[in-house]
Design a protein around this motif. Structure first.
Motif, PDB file in Angstrom:
ATOM      1  N   HIS A  84      35.019  39.362   6.832  1.00 48.03           N
ATOM      2  CA  HIS A  84      33.917  39.170   7.771  1.00 48.03           C
ATOM      3  C   HIS A  84      33.018  37.985   7.418  1.00 48.03           C
ATOM      4  O   HIS A  84      32.383  37.400   8.290  1.00 48.03           O
ATOM      5  CB  HIS A  84      33.061  40.437   7.866  1.00 48.03           C
ATOM      6  N   HIS A 142      40.187  48.376  12.843  1.00 44.68           N
ATOM      7  CA  HIS A 142      40.589  49.057  11.614  1.00 44.68           C
ATOM      8  C   HIS A 142      40.560  50.567  11.778  1.00 44.68           C
ATOM      9  O   HIS A 142      40.443  51.316  10.804  1.00 44.68           O
ATOM     10  CB  HIS A 142      39.703  48.602  10.448  1.00 44.68           C
ATOM     11  N   GLU A 192      33.709  54.031   8.577  1.00 45.05           N
ATOM     12  CA  GLU A 192      35.024  53.685   8.034  1.00 45.05           C
ATOM     13  C   GLU A 192      35.026  54.313   6.647  1.00 45.05           C
ATOM     14  O   GLU A 192      34.314  53.855   5.757  1.00 45.05           O
ATOM     15  CB  GLU A 192      35.157  52.161   7.965  1.00 45.05           C
ATOM     16  N   ASP A 239      36.888  50.018  16.430  1.00 47.57           N
ATOM     17  CA  ASP A 239      37.136  48.910  15.506  1.00 47.57           C
ATOM     18  C   ASP A 239      38.655  48.766  15.380  1.00 47.57           C
ATOM     19  O   ASP A 239      39.381  49.762  15.463  1.00 47.57           O
ATOM     20  CB  ASP A 239      36.521  49.275  14.145  1.00 47.57           C
ATOM     21  N   HIS A 247      34.822  40.682  13.415  1.00 44.73           N
ATOM     22  CA  HIS A 247      34.597  41.329  14.697  1.00 44.73           C
ATOM     23  C   HIS A 247      33.441  40.666  15.432  1.00 44.73           C
ATOM     24  O   HIS A 247      32.279  40.923  15.133  1.00 44.73           O
ATOM     25  CB  HIS A 247      34.266  42.805  14.488  1.00 44.73           C
ATOM     26  N   HIS A 307      34.011  53.933  15.356  1.00 40.86           N
ATOM     27  CA  HIS A 307      34.820  53.040  14.527  1.00 40.86           C
ATOM     28  C   HIS A 307      36.285  53.457  14.628  1.00 40.86           C
ATOM     29  O   HIS A 307      37.147  52.660  14.959  1.00 40.86           O
ATOM     30  CB  HIS A 307      34.367  53.087  13.065  1.00 40.86           C
TER      31      HIS A 307
HETATM   32 ZN   LIG Z   1      36.857  46.512  11.015  1.00 38.81          ZN
END
Ligand SMILES: [Zn+2]
Length: 494
Positions: free
Chosen positions: A450, A143, A13, A141, A165, A107
């Motif tokens: 998270h 995101h 990311e 992901d 997640h 991701h």
């Molecule tokens: Zn994420």
């Protein structure tokens, strides 16, 4: 005939506003596994790779374990890393004598030095190698910044439905099952994507409280039940990337190309647009968080303060000292923070030994704009090699390696200093250095969401701070965007 299925992972990311490049050292210090090392690292864990390997066993496939590479979010991925991973995957396909399917753990928000669309380019290269008839499935992901090239070159893309997640395994299993059906000739998956005109949205993907994301997922579930629809994903996107396609998207996998997909995607992106101003989490200023800590924190029922703007999970430097400085200034007692990235101070503590007192300059070393180091006399109360296994629900079983780490006490605040940047999503980030977070009155973590996976069950109260600097602040208007598509919310519209 046994089918050969390539399994690989290449995650990042990328926060393009970070001044830290993501190089080979960044990957090798987090996760870089080749061949059978993948099985050793991930078998039995709550991860995508475990699900891929279990799926291969379930369907009697011969797994071709290639490479699994992951690095903590930071700046653009170097070409050297990208070429090494790409070369490994393409080479393994050749060495296996070709494969019948490809399973990728991605991701979805990777930006490289040489391309703004890391996953799009990787998928295009794999597609060129295997040809149009070999199904390629990838887990993402939520995101992810999903591009047209990603959708065009993959047969199946499915994103997580939880933030924190905790459904990585489950989502990867969906990918495996769809690829299995494709191999059996029971469906012909086609993936389509549409992006909203936004940098950030659906409450950043949060599923810890009812809100835009849970409502969008309910709509996705309803669409998934319609004829010919195989999977629907909602991506909150990753706005800290100055690239054309950053931001929320909807992805639909259908059985063959279908005329109605475009309208279904629009239904989803319209919903994402309409809910743009709704957030379930309020961020506060540092002083307000300290006031809550003083008023409500008590040992055994801690106030958990999350440092949103310096979240390593989004590319934050993890060494912004502002929150810690305020905790010290307020004289908080029974308070602890983990983990602040400061390899120099951690090494000094290891040299000094347990019980020693030494002057340290803590944090504030990567970008002085976010605050100068904290100069303080510190007592070493814990030392660790920084290695432990995740016990909480997010990535349970996965090994963490923070490098040489130390716990120090300054006044009555305890701080874990780490040699690698990690988001705190498990109690182990305190415990590895001998601090028991359950007993504290105040806990501070470098994380924006998270941390809730492990800390919500033990928290008396949670406050999220977005002040004091960091490259993951939600104040997007302060960031220098040049390449993102315009106009875009919230930069150009209310
Ligand atoms: Zn994420």
């Amino acid at each position: 005939m046994t089918r050969r299925v390539l399994i690989a992972g290449f995650k990042h990311e990328t926060n393009t506003f970070s001044r830290l490049p993501t190089d080979m050292a960044a990957y090798k210090s987090r996760a870089w596994y080749l061949g059978d090392e993948i099985a050793k690292a991930y078998a039995g864990t709550n991860t995508e790779l475990a699900a891929f390997m279990e799926g291969a066993k379930r369907y009697g496939w011969q797994p071709v374990l290639s490479i699994s590479a992951d690095a903590t979010p930071s700046g653009r991925v170097t070409s050297e890393v990208f070429e090494a991973v790409s070369h490994q995957i393409l080479g393994d396909i050749d060495r296996a004598g070709g494969v019948d399917a490809v399973l990728l753990n991605l991701h979805g928000a990777m930006v490289c030095a040489h391309t703004d669309d890391g996953e799009g380019e990787l998928l295009a290269r794999i597609r060129a190698k295997v040809g149009p008839g070999v199904p390629i499935g990838a887990s993402l992901d939520l995101h992810a910044n999903v591009t047209d090239a990603m959708a065009a070159n993959a047969d199946v893309l499915v994103s997580y439905c939880t933030y924190p997640h905790v459904d990585m395994h489950e989502i990867a299993t969906r990918v495996v099952d769809l690829i299995h059906r494709a191999l059996e000739g029971k469906c012909k998956p086609v993936t389509s994507v549409a992006r909203a005109r936004m940098l950030v949205g659906v409450d950043e993907g949060r599923t810890t409280a009812p809100g835009p994301m849970t409502e969008a997922l309910a709509l996705a579930d309803a669409i998934e039940k319609r004829p010919g629809v195989l999977a629907v994903s909602i991506n909150a996107g990753f706005g800290w990337a100055d690239i054309a396609d950053a931001g929320p998207s909807a992805v639909i996998v259908t059985d063959g190309a279908r005329a109605e997909t475009k309208a279904q995607l629009t239904e989803l992106t319209d919903f994402i647009w309409q809910t743009r101003n709704r957030r379930t989490v309020e961020t506060v200023r540092v002083a307000d968080a300290i006031a809550v800590a003083q008023r409500k924190g008590r040992p055994g029922s801690p106030v958990v303060i999350a440092d949103y703007a310096d979240n390593p999970g989004g590319g934050g430097y993890t060494d912004s000292p502002s929150l810690l400085r305020a905790m010290l200034a307020a004289g908080l007692t029974d308070a602890a923070m983990s983990a602040l990235y400061d390899p120099e101070s951690a090494a000094a503590c290891h040299r000094a030994g347990i019980g020693a007192s030494l002057p340290l300059a803590i944090g504030g070393k990567i970008d002085p704009a976010f605050g100068a180091p904290i100069e303080a006399e510190a007592t070493v109360i814990g030392l660790s090699d920084g290695r432990f296994k995740i016990e909480g629900p997010m990535m349970r079983g996965v090994a963490v390696d923070m490098g040489p780490s130390a716990a120090v006490r300054i006044g009555s605040v305890e701080v874990v200093l780490a040699s690698r940047r990690y988001q705190n999503y498990d109690l182990g980030f305190f415990r590895c250095c001998g601090i028991e977070p359950r007993k504290k009155a105040v806990i501070a973590v470098k994380s924006m969401q998270h941390f809730r996976a492990a800390y919500a069950p033990i928290a008396g109260e949670i406050v999220v701070v977005d002040e004091g600097g960091g490259v993951t602040s939600a104040d997007f208007k302060k960031l220098p965007f040049h390449r993102v598509r315009r106009p875009i919310w919230p930069l150009d519209m209310d």
